[in-house]
Design a protein around this motif. Structure first.
Motif, PDB file in Angstrom:
ATOM      1  N   UNK A 160       0.944  -0.854  -0.137  1.00 19.05           N
ATOM      2  CA  UNK A 160      -0.292   0.108  -0.337  1.00 19.05           C
ATOM      3  C   UNK A 160       0.580   1.128   0.002  1.00 19.05           C
ATOM      4  N   UNK A 161       1.896   0.918   0.550  1.00 20.33           N
ATOM      5  CA  UNK A 161       3.001   2.196   0.263  1.00 20.33           C
ATOM      6  C   UNK A 161       2.750   2.653  -0.664  1.00 20.33           C
ATOM      7  N   UNK A 162       3.146   1.466  -1.693  1.00 21.52           N
ATOM      8  CA  UNK A 162       3.642   2.128  -3.454  1.00 21.52           C
ATOM      9  C   UNK A 162       2.985   2.252  -4.062  1.00 21.52           C
ATOM     10  N   UNK A 163       1.456   1.720  -3.095  1.00 26.85           N
ATOM     11  CA  UNK A 163       0.282   2.587  -4.589  1.00 26.85           C
ATOM     12  C   UNK A 163      -0.194   3.805  -4.258  1.00 26.85           C
ATOM     13  N   UNK A 164       0.156   4.122  -3.209  1.00 24.72           N
ATOM     14  CA  UNK A 164      -0.962   5.812  -2.993  1.00 24.72           C
ATOM     15  C   UNK A 164      -0.107   6.840  -3.782  1.00 24.72           C
ATOM     16  N   UNK A 165       0.816   6.468  -4.574  1.00 24.48           N
ATOM     17  CA  UNK A 165       1.369   7.910  -4.885  1.00 24.48           C
ATOM     18  C   UNK A 165       1.419   7.118  -6.377  1.00 24.48           C
ATOM     19  N   UNK A 166       0.352   6.032  -6.726  1.00 28.63           N
ATOM     20  CA  UNK A 166       1.001   5.732  -8.377  1.00 28.63           C
ATOM     21  C   UNK A 166      -0.411   6.739  -8.946  1.00 28.63           C
ATOM     22  N   UNK A 167      -0.318   7.421 -10.413  1.00 25.99           N
ATOM     23  CA  UNK A 167      -1.128   8.408 -10.885  1.00 25.99           C
ATOM     24  C   UNK A 167      -2.056   7.115 -11.847  1.00 25.99           C
ATOM     25  N   UNK A 168      -3.279   7.878 -11.723  1.00 27.06           N
ATOM     26  CA  UNK A 168      -4.480   7.111 -12.402  1.00 27.06           C
ATOM     27  C   UNK A 168      -4.485   5.107 -12.159  1.00 27.06           C
ATOM     28  N   UNK A 169      -4.860   4.899 -10.695  1.00 21.85           N
ATOM     29  CA  UNK A 169      -4.873   3.929 -10.353  1.00 21.85           C
ATOM     30  C   UNK A 169      -6.385   2.953 -10.010  1.00 21.85           C
ATOM     31  N   UNK A 170      -6.480   2.442 -10.240  1.00 20.66           N
ATOM     32  CA  UNK A 170      -8.192   1.628 -10.924  1.00 20.66           C
ATOM     33  C   UNK A 170      -8.027   0.367  -9.994  1.00 20.66           C
ATOM     34  N   UNK A 171      -7.866   0.659  -8.689  1.00 18.77           N
ATOM     35  CA  UNK A 171      -7.569  -0.800  -8.028  1.00 18.77           C
ATOM     36  C   UNK A 171      -8.828  -1.607  -7.497  1.00 18.77           C
TER      37      UNK A 171
END
Length: 131
Positions: A97-108
């Motif tokens: 999660x600490x990597x994913x919070x900064x991914x632009x335009x992320x659809x999770x």
């Protein structure tokens, strides 16, 4: 800067998170084997054309409900989505999660059956008890 405006939207990044794993980074095989009927006509425009081609070989025409074991549907859709660029994460969300919070335009997508924050299931395969 030449004064032009870039109107191309940035790419959308799609990630599907799954917790039913054998080892870190490796998914358990799908095990739910009950017949599941999906009306091919209702998904024809949205489902991968290669899956529709498989249906034509298996069932011919006309369109209608196609009963296959659920694990077959799940496997076909997983392979199709992976081939189309969807990224899959098999593991504990806390590790990522600490990597994913900064991914632009992320659809999770949460494919854990609403168990995203529970401990990773490394025990008996309990797919029949959930979802």
């Amino acid at each position: 800067h030449d004064g032009t405006i870039n109107t191309t939207p940035p790419p959308i990044r799609i990630i599907l998170f799954e917790k039913r794993i054998q080892t870190e980074g490796h998914k358990k095989p799908y095990s739910r084997r009950w017949d599941t009927g999906i009306d091919q006509g209702s998904v024809l425009a949205t489902i991968d054309g290669r899956i529709n081609a498989v249906f034509r070989v298996l069932f011919g025409r006309p369109l209608g409900a196609r009963n296959l074991p659920l694990n077959v549907w799940e496997t076909m859709l997983l392979l199709s989505n992976r081939d189309r660029g969807v990224k899959f994460i098999y593991g504990n969300i806390k590790d990522y999660e600490h990597h994913l919070v900064n991914v632009p335009n992320l659809l999770f997508f949460d494919a854990t059956g609403h168990r995203l924050n529970e401990a990773v299931d490394r025990g008996e395969n309990n797919d029949e008890d959930h979802d």
